[in-house]
Motif scaffolding. Structure first.
Motif, mmCIF file in Angstrom:
data_model
loop_
_atom_site.group_PDB
_atom_site.id
_atom_site.type_symbol
_atom_site.label_atom_id
_atom_site.label_comp_id
_atom_site.label_asym_id
_atom_site.label_seq_id
_atom_site.Cartn_x
_atom_site.Cartn_y
_atom_site.Cartn_z
ATOM 1 N N LYS A 161 -14.526 -15.255 -2.423
ATOM 2 C CA LYS A 161 -13.210 -15.630 -2.702
ATOM 3 C C LYS A 161 -12.216 -14.821 -1.718
ATOM 4 O O LYS A 161 -12.501 -13.308 -1.413
ATOM 5 C CB LYS A 161 -13.405 -14.934 -3.512
ATOM 6 C CG LYS A 161 -14.528 -15.697 -4.714
ATOM 7 C CD LYS A 161 -14.097 -15.678 -6.186
ATOM 8 C CE LYS A 161 -15.327 -16.142 -6.947
ATOM 9 N NZ LYS A 161 -14.808 -15.722 -8.775
ATOM 10 N N ARG A 163 -13.557 -11.425 0.261
ATOM 11 C CA ARG A 163 -14.059 -10.562 0.050
ATOM 12 C C ARG A 163 -15.045 -10.604 -0.020
ATOM 13 O O ARG A 163 -15.311 -11.106 0.651
ATOM 14 C CB ARG A 163 -13.337 -10.694 -1.929
ATOM 15 C CG ARG A 163 -12.620 -10.399 -2.316
ATOM 16 C CD ARG A 163 -12.485 -9.968 -3.799
ATOM 17 N NE ARG A 163 -13.583 -11.100 -4.450
ATOM 18 C CZ ARG A 163 -13.204 -10.698 -5.786
ATOM 19 N NH1 ARG A 163 -12.145 -10.049 -6.496
ATOM 20 N NH2 ARG A 163 -14.137 -12.051 -6.459
ATOM 21 N N GLU A 164 -16.236 -9.978 -0.113
ATOM 22 C CA GLU A 164 -17.498 -9.820 0.408
ATOM 23 C C GLU A 164 -18.252 -11.362 -0.438
ATOM 24 O O GLU A 164 -19.161 -12.151 -0.362
ATOM 25 C CB GLU A 164 -18.736 -9.094 -0.283
ATOM 26 C CG GLU A 164 -18.409 -7.346 0.583
ATOM 27 C CD GLU A 164 -19.053 -6.306 0.258
ATOM 28 O OE1 GLU A 164 -19.942 -6.282 -0.848
ATOM 29 O OE2 GLU A 164 -19.161 -5.374 0.638
ATOM 30 N N ASP A 165 -17.816 -11.762 -1.334
ATOM 31 C CA ASP A 165 -18.760 -13.245 -2.393
ATOM 32 C C ASP A 165 -17.613 -13.893 -1.975
ATOM 33 O O ASP A 165 -17.806 -15.148 -2.195
ATOM 34 C CB ASP A 165 -18.166 -13.005 -3.727
ATOM 35 C CG ASP A 165 -16.339 -12.503 -4.005
ATOM 36 O OD1 ASP A 165 -15.507 -12.687 -3.573
ATOM 37 O OD2 ASP A 165 -16.279 -12.338 -5.760
ATOM 38 N N VAL A 191 -7.076 -12.384 2.453
ATOM 39 C CA VAL A 191 -7.903 -10.863 2.404
ATOM 40 C C VAL A 191 -9.195 -11.754 1.850
ATOM 41 O O VAL A 191 -9.261 -12.451 0.440
ATOM 42 C CB VAL A 191 -7.433 -9.087 1.865
ATOM 43 C CG1 VAL A 191 -9.318 -8.841 2.155
ATOM 44 C CG2 VAL A 191 -6.491 -8.930 2.459
ATOM 45 N N TYR A 242 -8.238 -13.223 -1.497
ATOM 46 C CA TYR A 242 -6.062 -13.501 -2.147
ATOM 47 C C TYR A 242 -5.687 -13.366 -1.404
ATOM 48 O O TYR A 242 -5.929 -12.876 -0.262
ATOM 49 C CB TYR A 242 -6.310 -12.386 -3.381
ATOM 50 C CG TYR A 242 -7.192 -10.628 -2.551
ATOM 51 C CD1 TYR A 242 -6.201 -9.894 -2.215
ATOM 52 C CD2 TYR A 242 -8.728 -10.918 -2.515
ATOM 53 C CE1 TYR A 242 -6.481 -9.362 -1.392
ATOM 54 C CE2 TYR A 242 -8.929 -9.651 -2.131
ATOM 55 C CZ TYR A 242 -8.071 -8.442 -1.631
ATOM 56 O OH TYR A 242 -8.160 -7.341 -1.286
ATOM 57 N N TRP A 270 -1.961 -13.381 -6.852
ATOM 58 C CA TRP A 270 -2.759 -13.703 -5.532
ATOM 59 C C TRP A 270 -3.139 -14.441 -4.904
ATOM 60 O O TRP A 270 -3.972 -14.543 -4.308
ATOM 61 C CB TRP A 270 -4.001 -12.702 -6.881
ATOM 62 C CG TRP A 270 -4.138 -11.459 -7.740
ATOM 63 C CD1 TRP A 270 -4.034 -11.147 -8.600
ATOM 64 C CD2 TRP A 270 -4.463 -10.000 -6.672
ATOM 65 N NE1 TRP A 270 -3.434 -9.572 -9.102
ATOM 66 C CE2 TRP A 270 -4.076 -9.142 -8.114
ATOM 67 C CE3 TRP A 270 -5.593 -10.026 -5.470
ATOM 68 C CZ2 TRP A 270 -4.707 -7.707 -7.600
ATOM 69 C CZ3 TRP A 270 -5.846 -8.685 -5.278
ATOM 70 C CH2 TRP A 270 -5.344 -7.264 -6.227
ATOM 71 N N ARG A 322 -2.533 -10.676 1.099
ATOM 72 C CA ARG A 322 -3.010 -10.031 1.467
ATOM 73 C C ARG A 322 -1.394 -9.155 1.202
ATOM 74 O O ARG A 322 -1.482 -8.355 0.724
ATOM 75 C CB ARG A 322 -2.617 -9.713 2.765
ATOM 76 C CG ARG A 322 -2.827 -8.710 3.744
ATOM 77 C CD ARG A 322 -2.670 -8.143 5.504
ATOM 78 N NE ARG A 322 -3.860 -9.399 5.491
ATOM 79 C CZ ARG A 322 -5.793 -8.472 5.998
ATOM 80 N NH1 ARG A 322 -5.436 -7.086 5.584
ATOM 81 N NH2 ARG A 322 -6.949 -9.274 6.204
#
Length: 576
Positions: free
Chosen positions: A190, A186-188, A184, A192, A165, A194
């Protein structure tokens, strides 16, 4: 990169560069008299007809008619867009390209783009290394099972994204990876990787820079293929996989085959079919088709023979119609059911596959078969439906012989005369332009001679003022162009003909001006001013004689008004 490059910089660049040095670095030149010659890089020839003039800072081929300045040469020879050509020319002379303030290209953007290219190049190298270690053996085994050699894998820079990841995050700059589409978010907040556990296909632009990736899974998971997202340097509708590698092997392919997948390109390359590119998971766009026509005059679309393939073929035809100028050709190659390019070339071999390419259906036949196939053309209703469907499509085709023939074919199939042929396109000074392409052995007409001299040597415009020459009463086929050239010279004060050519880029006169720039005038060096002055005098005399003849004829036929009588008396006095 859409910021405006200052026009003054482009003019200064064309003054600074020596076109002989530039072209000689790509095509070895040989000095002949005052010019330099070579075999033309834009068409096949046995004897040199490509001439480069240091004095004019222009080139011209007497075989194919190609002509232009240093920017034009880089655009055509290296298949670059205008901005790319200016950037390459600036790099050739060792200067940076400035950008105008107020555009949408900031001073820091260039650094940002460089940062993205650099991180993607490093990531591509990292993925290649992963093929040799650990989980990368999975990808190597897959390639071997598909018959892909190490040489082909190397040529296309194939790699492997490990099943982790955050493998990239620990090795490269986080923000650069995000901007390049490799992470990518994330909404938070963080991030990872792609691409994970995939065979990686680096996508390169025409300048060999990595701009994105495609990744294929090595098991049955979905999605089977994953592409980089749109970024500041990557647009799926403007790029094609394999084009960079194709152009490295052959810059002027006879034809280009367009397929649907990365592995199709790789498999065909393995069998020696190198003139292949693939779309990037989207329908073929007009931008992509226009780009491919810069390299080859024939394109062949290769699709599966199922319903999805036929629909994809029709979308490609629809996108291509507005690109079909005379001299361009498109064919449609639908594969047998159950086959893709990889399986078909394995079954039939290279010879059989290439025979299918040769026998592919031309666009015009596919177009009418697709539209007329489900219709009953023996009925009025069926013929009416055909016209309804076909007419708006044919109207997309640029004016020319091909469009005229498509109209005629539609009229034949519809069995009606209501499909009228459009009026032939009107071109500015058709008679004058038609003379431009005549053989160099024919002495140019007086009007062409004046224009060619002025375009090749813009400083000759001063002769008119210095010798108090008035062009009042001048009338010939190229008069409008002459007036426009003089107006541009007065406004822009070009230092040489190459800069004047640049002023006409994209204008309605561009083709004519470029052709006149290449006209061979056979004037001894230093004799241009006397030749220009004499030619203008002769052109004025010719115009006045024609006006005199016209007025005398009208006087005998119906009489003259007061103004015409005054003009006639003035012309008679001049003749005396």
């Amino acid at each position: 990169m859409s910021g405006r490059i200052p026009r003054q910089f482009i003019d200064d660049l064309l003054v600074r560069v020596d076109i002989v040095d530039l072209i000689d670095s790509h095509v070895p030149l040989k000095k002949t008299g005052s010019n330099f010659v070579a075999r033309c890089p834009f068409h096949t020839e046995k004897t040199p007809s490509f001439s480069v003039s240091r004095g004019k800072q222009m080139y011209h081929c007497f075989g194919c008619g190609a002509s232009g300045n240093a920017i034009s040469f880089l655009m055509d020879y290296s298949h670059l867009g205008f901005v790319e050509a200016v950037e390459d020319l600036a790099a050739f002379v060792g200067v940076d390209v400035p950008r105008e303030i107020g555009g949408d290209f900031s001073a820091s953007d260039k650094e940002d783009f460089t940062r993205l290219y650099a991180v993607l190049e490093d990531v591509a190298a990292f993925y290649v290394d992963q093929l040799r270690t650990g989980d990368g053996r999975i990808a190597v085994d897959y390639l071997k099972a598909r018959g892909v050699s190490g040489e082909v894998a190397r040529d296309f820079g194939l790699g492997y994204a490990p099943q982790a990841w955050d493998v990239l995050l620990g090795r490269f700059e986080r923000d650069a990876l995000i901007d390049a589409g490799m992470l990518v978010v994330r909404e938070d907040g963080k991030v990872y990787d792609r691409f994970r556990g995939r065979l990686m296909f680096p996508i390169r632009d025409k300048r060999k820079r990595v701009i994105g990736f495609g990744g294929r899974v090595l098991d049955d998971s979905l999605p089977k293929y994953l592409n980089s997202p749109e970024t500041a340097i990557f647009s799926k509708g403007k790029e094609l996989y394999g084009l960079c590698e194709l152009l490295q092997k052959k810059s002027r392919p006879e034809r280009i085959l367009i397929v649907e997948g990365y592995m199709d390109v790789i498999a065909l390359a393995q069998y020696g079919v190198a003139n292949v590119v693939a779309t990037l998971g989207t329908a073929t766009s007009k931008t992509q088709i226009d780009m491919l026509f810069r390299y080859a005059s024939e394109l062949v679309f290769c699709f599966d023979g199922d319903n999805a393939g036929r629909q994809a073929a029709w979308k490609a035809v629809d996108a291509a119609l507005s690109c079909l100028r005379d001299g361009r050709q498109i064919k449609i190659m639908l594969l047998p059911q159950g086959h893709d390019p990889d399986s078909l070339i394995r079954d039939e071999g290279k010879a059989g596959f290439e025979q299918r390419i040769e026998q592919a259906q031309v666009l015009s036949d596919y177009f009418f078969d697709f539209l007329a196939g489900p219709l009953n053309l023996s009925s009025i209703e069926g013929r009416s439906q055909l016209m309804t469907a076909a007419r708006p499509q044919v109207e997309k085709i640029p004016p020319g012989y091909f469009k005229d023939m498509m109209w005629r074919r539609l009229r034949e199939l519809a069995g009606s005369r209501v499909v009228e042929l459009p009026e032939k396109p009107s071109t500015l000074n058709r008679q004058f332009q038609g003379k431009v392409g005549k053989a160099k052995t024919q002495r140019p007409s007086l009007g062409r001679r004046v224009l060619a001299l002025l375009i090749q040597r813009p400083e000759l415009a001063q002769v008119l003022a210095q010798r108090h020459l008035s062009l009042e009463g001048l009338k010939f086929a190229g008069q409008e162009l002459l007036e426009d050239v003089l107006r541009r010279i007065a406004l822009e004060k070009p230092e040489n003909g190459a800069i004047l050519l640049e002023a006409y880029r994209g204008s309605s006169y561009e083709k004519t001006v470029n052709a006149l720039a290449g006209v061979e005038l056979d004037i001894p060096e230093g004799g241009e001013e006397a030749e220009f002055f004499g030619a203008v005098i002769q052109l004025l005399k010719q115009s006045r004689q024609e006006k005199l003849t016209e007025l005398l004829a009208k006087e005998g036929r119906e009489g003259l008004n007061a103004e015409e009588k005054q003009v006639l008396r003035a012309l008679l006095r001049e003749r005396l």
